[in-house]
Write a protein that holds these residues in place. Structure first.
Motif, PDB file in Angstrom:
ATOM      1  N   LYS A  94      -3.294  11.187   5.507  1.00  0.00           N
ATOM      2  CA  LYS A  94      -3.125  10.976   6.947  1.00  0.00           C
ATOM      3  C   LYS A  94      -1.930  10.063   7.230  1.00  0.00           C
ATOM      4  O   LYS A  94      -1.424   9.412   6.313  1.00  0.00           O
ATOM      5  CB  LYS A  94      -4.376  10.271   7.486  1.00  0.00           C
TER       6      LYS A  94
ATOM      7  N   ALA B  80      -1.104   6.586   5.340  1.00  0.00           N
ATOM      8  CA  ALA B  80      -1.785   6.574   4.035  1.00  0.00           C
ATOM      9  C   ALA B  80      -0.935   5.909   2.949  1.00  0.00           C
ATOM     10  O   ALA B  80      -1.467   5.465   1.934  1.00  0.00           O
ATOM     11  CB  ALA B  80      -2.146   7.987   3.617  1.00  0.00           C
ATOM     12  N   GLY B  81       0.386   5.891   3.161  1.00  0.00           N
ATOM     13  CA  GLY B  81       1.260   5.259   2.178  1.00  0.00           C
ATOM     14  C   GLY B  81       2.247   6.205   1.520  1.00  0.00           C
ATOM     15  O   GLY B  81       2.942   5.826   0.570  1.00  0.00           O
ATOM     16  N   LYS B  82       2.359   7.437   2.013  1.00  0.00           N
ATOM     17  CA  LYS B  82       3.219   8.444   1.385  1.00  0.00           C
ATOM     18  C   LYS B  82       4.699   8.010   1.399  1.00  0.00           C
ATOM     19  O   LYS B  82       5.365   8.032   0.369  1.00  0.00           O
ATOM     20  CB  LYS B  82       3.068   9.807   2.102  1.00  0.00           C
TER      21      LYS B  82
ATOM     22  N   THR C  73       5.951   5.063   1.849  1.00  0.00           N
ATOM     23  CA  THR C  73       6.149   3.849   1.044  1.00  0.00           C
ATOM     24  C   THR C  73       6.303   4.235  -0.427  1.00  0.00           C
ATOM     25  O   THR C  73       7.211   3.766  -1.112  1.00  0.00           O
ATOM     26  CB  THR C  73       4.946   2.893   1.238  1.00  0.00           C
TER      27      THR C  73
HETATM   28  N1  ATP Z   1       8.206  -1.994   6.993  1.00  0.00           N
HETATM   29  C1  ATP Z   1       6.892  -2.112   7.139  1.00  0.00           C
HETATM   30  N2  ATP Z   1       6.336  -3.292   7.470  1.00  0.00           N
HETATM   31  C2  ATP Z   1       5.006  -3.434   7.599  1.00  0.00           C
HETATM   32  N3  ATP Z   1       4.108  -2.427   7.414  1.00  0.00           N
HETATM   33  C3  ATP Z   1       4.598  -1.237   7.088  1.00  0.00           C
HETATM   34  C4  ATP Z   1       6.001  -1.001   6.936  1.00  0.00           C
HETATM   35  N4  ATP Z   1       6.178   0.301   6.607  1.00  0.00           N
HETATM   36  C5  ATP Z   1       4.944   0.856   6.565  1.00  0.00           C
HETATM   37  N5  ATP Z   1       4.001  -0.062   6.844  1.00  0.00           N
HETATM   38  C6  ATP Z   1       2.541   0.147   6.859  1.00  0.00           C
HETATM   39  O1  ATP Z   1       2.149   0.627   5.571  1.00  0.00           O
HETATM   40  C7  ATP Z   1       1.181   1.659   5.686  1.00  0.00           C
HETATM   41  C8  ATP Z   1       1.691   2.912   4.988  1.00  0.00           C
HETATM   42  O2  ATP Z   1       2.775   3.420   5.747  1.00  0.00           O
HETATM   43  P1  ATP Z   1       3.590   4.708   5.293  1.00  0.00           P
HETATM   44  O3  ATP Z   1       4.703   4.887   6.272  1.00  0.00           O
HETATM   45  O4  ATP Z   1       3.937   4.595   3.856  1.00  0.00           O
HETATM   46  O5  ATP Z   1       2.482   5.844   5.482  1.00  0.00           O
HETATM   47  P2  ATP Z   1       2.683   7.436   5.510  1.00  0.00           P
HETATM   48  O6  ATP Z   1       1.551   7.998   4.723  1.00  0.00           O
HETATM   49  O7  ATP Z   1       4.053   7.786   5.088  1.00  0.00           O
HETATM   50  O8  ATP Z   1       2.479   7.764   7.041  1.00  0.00           O
HETATM   51  P3  ATP Z   1       3.169   8.956   7.921  1.00  0.00           P
HETATM   52  O9  ATP Z   1       2.497  10.247   7.525  1.00  0.00           O
HETATM   53  O10 ATP Z   1       2.826   8.538   9.315  1.00  0.00           O
HETATM   54  O11 ATP Z   1       4.642   8.941   7.664  1.00  0.00           O
HETATM   55  C9  ATP Z   1       0.927   1.832   7.178  1.00  0.00           C
HETATM   56  O12 ATP Z   1      -0.222   1.114   7.517  1.00  0.00           O
HETATM   57  C10 ATP Z   1       2.147   1.247   7.831  1.00  0.00           C
HETATM   58  O13 ATP Z   1       1.828   0.705   9.087  1.00  0.00           O
END
Ligand code: ATP
Length: 446
Positions: A67, A70-72, A74
């Motif tokens: 979702k 989720a952290g993808k 990152t």
């Molecule tokens: N630069 C940042 N500073 C603080 N928190 C962050 C930062 N980048 C991401 N996060 C937090 O880390 C968590 C993982 O974010 P991430 O962008 O990796 O998820 P994602 O799975 O890629 O989501 P999406 O599908 O919306 O792109 C989230 O809770 C987000 O709010």
């Protein structure tokens, strides 16, 4: 610590071990008795990834799903080296080509042509390599005269065209494709998928991030499901995608009560559209039903207990002829009193797990009648399926109302249906879906 893998014929191209990433939120000042203290402090933090470990081998095509949040992203940023982990180790061996953010790395003041040359050089291509590939990159991107205009004047679709074209032509060892692809138009997306398949056939490793589970299932053999920064599943793409899909529909008891209350109201007002009893039938004899299911979710108030496929002669079968009549029959048991208005559906997927056909009762404005605990019903759909020869899987779901995210029951892999070829009426068609026309006309022109 690296594990010794010298003896391994295909060592991992990506190894991630005990990876953790915490984003720290730094507060400007801590207030003391005499005003703000000088030093910045970082008290809070958000753990975006925790205890992530996996290995990917050369030539694997892996989907990364989960979702929002989720952290993808990152994880991908850490794999591409644009973000540092808080702890744990990451080893990536080979040239990584990643389309993480639209046109990231492009200088908006430079033209597309200039940006392609600069980015290719930054990715480690020599001048000769760039010259040899440039024409192909420009052709694939197909953005016309815009190639000589500054990229700040590009639409998001043009940016993704150029960025993707560059990405796939730099001979990567690892190709990382993010959701950015969905920005392009449908024809470009199809062209990209074809290109990705071609690259995969050359042994390139793919990491594909998408919310489109059909694309993940058709491109990847493996998927990793991230939730709350942790790996909750890592395995065959179709199974992991089903698990993810299940996790999206498991919702609170309160939402269930609302959906059921709404169904009760709708059932009272839409009595006309409730499926009328078609007479009596015998129970479906399907003792292996539960064992066959690969996944099951839902509240369990109304559940499937068996499935049967019958041909045009009303004979129970596992295979039918192309475009022949088929009856798909499911037996359902109410474990509690159920208000009128529920709608069952059957989903047909191809051998890659890609959704092809949904047969839902509400598509015909038909709903189930109220049921009492302990009652059993057989729901039957008669159809001519426009499928080409091959194997297909059948999946079922029952919702209190068509729009509800809540399922009474959701069953993956209820049965396999074979569609047999009929060479006399249908040629050796290579697609998955065929459609018998109702008319064929030939007009002469004056
Ligand atoms: N630069 C940042 N500073 C603080 N928190 C962050 C930062 N980048 C991401 N996060 C937090 O880390 C968590 C993982 O974010 P991430 O962008 O990796 O998820 P994602 O799975 O890629 O989501 P999406 O599908 O919306 O792109 C989230 O809770 C987000 O709010």
């Amino acid at each position: 610590m690296d594990s010794p893998m010298q003896s391994d014929a295909n060592p991992p191209i990506i190894s991630v071990s005990n990876l953790r990433k915490q984003y720290d939120f730094t507060h400007g000042h801590r207030w003391g008795l005499f005003g703000p203290r000088r030093k910045n402090v970082s008290k809070d933090g958000h753990v975006a990834l925790r205890d992530i470990s996996f290995e990917i081998r050369r030539g694997e095509a892996v989907g990364l799903i989960g979702k929002n949040g989720a952290g993808k992203s990152t994880l991908l940023q850490i794999l591409t080296g644009t973000l540092q982990p808080s702890s744990g180790s990451v080893h990536v061996r080979g040239r990584v080509s990643a389309l993480l953010e639209l046109g990231a790395g492009f200088n908006p003041e430079f033209t597309g042509r200039e940006n392609v040359r600069l980015s290719a050089a930054a990715l480690g291509m020599t001048r000769d390599e760039i010259e040899a590939k440039y024409e192909l990159i420009e052709q694939f991107a197909d953005i016309g005269d815009f190639i000589d205009r500054p990229t700040k004047s590009y639409s998001s679709g043009m940016l993704v065209r150029l960025a993707f074209s560059l990405q796939v032509h730099v001979d990567p060892d690892i190709l990382i494709v993010d959701e950015a692809l969905s920005v392009g138009d449908v024809f470009f997306q199809q062209k990209c998928i074809t290109k990705i398949r071609e690259i995969l056939s050359r042994g390139v490793t793919l990491l594909f991030v998408s919310h489109g589970l059909n694309s993940v299932k058709s491109l990847c053999d493996r998927a990793i499901f991230l939730q709350g920064g942790q790996v909750v599943a890592d395995g065959p793409a179709d199974e992991v995608c089903d698990l993810y899909q299940n996790s999206l529909t498991t919702i609170s008891a309160q939402a269930r009560d609302e959906a059921v209350a709404f169904a009760a109201m709708a059932g009272a007002t839409e009595g006309e559209s409730v499926v009328r009893a078609a007479g009596r039938t015998e129970r479906i004899n399907d003792p292996g039903f539960e064992q066959r299911l690969s996944q099951r979710s839902g509240g369990g108030e109304l559940v499937f207990t068996g499935i049967e496929i019958r041909d045009h002669q009303d004979k129970a079968v596992h295979a039918i002829e192309q475009c022949g009549e088929v009856k798909l029959r499911v037996e359902m048991l109410a474990t509690q009193d159920i208000p009128a208005g529920a709608c069952p559906g059957i989903l047909i997927r191809d051998a890659n797990g890609v959704d092809l056909i949904g047969l839902n009762s509400n598509f015909h404005n038909r709903y189930l009648p109220a049921m009492q605990a302990g009652q059993r019903f057989v729901w039957e759909i008669v159809a001519h399926l426009p499928l080409s020869r091959g194997y297909y899987s059948l999946h079922g779901g029952i919702k209190p109302t068509p729009d509800s995210p809540y399922f009474y029951d959701r069953c993956f892999s209820m049965a396999v249906l074979e569609i047999m070829g009929n060479p006399l009426s249908w040629g050796d068609y290579g697609g998955r879906v065929i459609h018998p026309a109702t008319e064929l006309n030939l007009y002469t022109l004056d």
